[in-house]
Design a protein around this motif. Sequence first.
Motif, PDB file in Angstrom:
ATOM      1  N   ALA A  75      60.648  40.636  29.355  1.00 55.59           N
ATOM      2  CA  ALA A  75      60.683  41.236  30.695  1.00 55.59           C
ATOM      3  C   ALA A  75      59.433  40.859  31.490  1.00 55.59           C
ATOM      4  O   ALA A  75      59.520  40.548  32.695  1.00 55.59           O
ATOM      5  CB  ALA A  75      60.809  42.755  30.590  1.00 55.59           C
ATOM      6  N   LEU A  76      58.277  40.857  30.843  1.00 63.39           N
ATOM      7  CA  LEU A  76      57.042  40.470  31.530  1.00 63.39           C
ATOM      8  C   LEU A  76      57.060  38.991  31.889  1.00 63.39           C
ATOM      9  O   LEU A  76      56.667  38.600  33.001  1.00 63.39           O
ATOM     10  CB  LEU A  76      55.827  40.777  30.649  1.00 63.39           C
ATOM     11  N   ALA A  77      57.514  38.148  30.960  1.00 69.21           N
ATOM     12  CA  ALA A  77      57.552  36.706  31.214  1.00 69.21           C
ATOM     13  C   ALA A  77      58.531  36.374  32.333  1.00 69.21           C
ATOM     14  O   ALA A  77      58.258  35.503  33.180  1.00 69.21           O
ATOM     15  CB  ALA A  77      57.923  35.957  29.933  1.00 69.21           C
ATOM     16  N   ALA A  78      59.675  37.054  32.360  1.00 69.67           N
ATOM     17  CA  ALA A  78      60.696  36.779  33.365  1.00 69.67           C
ATOM     18  C   ALA A  78      60.223  37.111  34.776  1.00 69.67           C
ATOM     19  O   ALA A  78      60.760  36.577  35.751  1.00 69.67           O
ATOM     20  CB  ALA A  78      61.962  37.562  33.039  1.00 69.67           C
ATOM     21  N   ALA A  79      59.228  37.977  34.891  1.00 68.08           N
ATOM     22  CA  ALA A  79      58.707  38.358  36.203  1.00 68.08           C
ATOM     23  C   ALA A  79      57.787  37.297  36.793  1.00 68.08           C
ATOM     24  O   ALA A  79      57.405  37.395  37.969  1.00 68.08           O
ATOM     25  CB  ALA A  79      57.971  39.691  36.094  1.00 68.08           C
ATOM     26  N   ARG A  80      57.444  36.293  36.015  1.00 66.71           N
ATOM     27  CA  ARG A  80      56.525  35.255  36.513  1.00 66.71           C
ATOM     28  C   ARG A  80      57.320  34.194  37.274  1.00 66.71           C
ATOM     29  O   ARG A  80      58.348  33.715  36.793  1.00 66.71           O
ATOM     30  CB  ARG A  80      55.752  34.631  35.352  1.00 66.71           C
ATOM     31  N   PRO A  81      56.862  33.821  38.463  1.00 67.89           N
ATOM     32  CA  PRO A  81      57.597  32.858  39.289  1.00 67.89           C
ATOM     33  C   PRO A  81      57.848  31.539  38.556  1.00 67.89           C
ATOM     34  O   PRO A  81      56.948  30.986  37.923  1.00 67.89           O
ATOM     35  CB  PRO A  81      56.666  32.632  40.494  1.00 67.89           C
ATOM     36  N   GLY A  82      59.101  31.089  38.624  1.00 64.76           N
ATOM     37  CA  GLY A  82      59.447  29.790  38.062  1.00 64.76           C
ATOM     38  C   GLY A  82      59.746  29.784  36.584  1.00 64.76           C
ATOM     39  O   GLY A  82      60.070  28.729  36.022  1.00 64.76           O
ATOM     40  N   VAL A  83      59.661  30.939  35.925  1.00 69.74           N
ATOM     41  CA  VAL A  83      59.862  31.013  34.480  1.00 69.74           C
ATOM     42  C   VAL A  83      61.251  31.568  34.168  1.00 69.74           C
ATOM     43  O   VAL A  83      61.633  32.622  34.681  1.00 69.74           O
ATOM     44  CB  VAL A  83      58.792  31.894  33.808  1.00 69.74           C
ATOM     45  N   THR A  84      62.003  30.853  33.344  1.00 67.02           N
ATOM     46  CA  THR A  84      63.277  31.337  32.832  1.00 67.02           C
ATOM     47  C   THR A  84      63.029  31.889  31.434  1.00 67.02           C
ATOM     48  O   THR A  84      62.652  31.131  30.530  1.00 67.02           O
ATOM     49  CB  THR A  84      64.318  30.202  32.763  1.00 67.02           C
ATOM     50  N   ALA A  85      63.185  33.186  31.255  1.00 76.20           N
ATOM     51  CA  ALA A  85      62.844  33.830  29.980  1.00 76.20           C
ATOM     52  C   ALA A  85      64.089  34.399  29.319  1.00 76.20           C
ATOM     53  O   ALA A  85      65.001  34.888  29.991  1.00 76.20           O
ATOM     54  CB  ALA A  85      61.820  34.937  30.203  1.00 76.20           C
ATOM     55  N   ARG A  86      64.106  34.341  27.985  1.00 80.23           N
ATOM     56  CA  ARG A  86      65.215  34.936  27.231  1.00 80.23           C
ATOM     57  C   ARG A  86      64.693  35.480  25.912  1.00 80.23           C
ATOM     58  O   ARG A  86      63.684  34.998  25.375  1.00 80.23           O
ATOM     59  CB  ARG A  86      66.337  33.936  26.979  1.00 80.23           C
ATOM     60  N   GLN A  87      65.385  36.491  25.399  1.00 83.70           N
ATOM     61  CA  GLN A  87      65.041  37.038  24.093  1.00 83.70           C
ATOM     62  C   GLN A  87      65.678  36.148  23.024  1.00 83.70           C
ATOM     63  O   GLN A  87      66.892  35.924  23.027  1.00 83.70           O
ATOM     64  CB  GLN A  87      65.535  38.466  23.957  1.00 83.70           C
TER      65      GLN A  87
END
Length: 196
Positions: A75-87
């Motif tokens: 959730a924290l990583a996904a909030a960063r611009p340009g980052v696609t994050a997944r568990q």
Amino acid sequence: MSDPETIRVYDSRAGEYARVTASDGPDATLQAFIAALPPGGRVLDLGCGPGLSAGHMAAAGLEVEAWDASAEMVALAAARPGVTARQAVFEDLQAEAAYDGVWANFSLLHAPRAAMPGHLAAIKRALKPAGLLHLGLKTGEGARRDALGRHYTYYTQDALFDLLRAAGLRPGPARHGADTGLDGVVAPWITVTAHA
């Protein structure tokens, strides 16, 4: 990382971990990694934590996927611009020749020693020809839990280089240092960039 206790610690302390590791810009190691990749290259931040490095790489124009086993870290990583994050866990990496770089910064140290050859082989397959792996681990012998309950596996430089070569990766120069972690303990570490 699939150790439930380690994941629980990171879920419960994600915000604190983000504060401890915060920085205004990429450190020298991350700067060198970014500079060695092609402009707009595709990168996997494997075990991204709160996404600090992923955010810096995205800001530099790279296409960044960020994976972590902790839902709170994702959730924290996904909030960063340009980052696609997944568990995701390390075992989910099945890609072939998909990434110009894999950034595994103090994440694979949570994997059991017996699993490391398989993880490195999966990273080698996932890298494009001449792709780069950055790997950060704590140095030492054996495996144990820290005061917070996180599982760690420790490596010597020789053992690490042997594992990298066995996976078909060519390790470059190593960097050594020591830092205070989330548990308040100063621990020695090693980082290395290896070529596919």
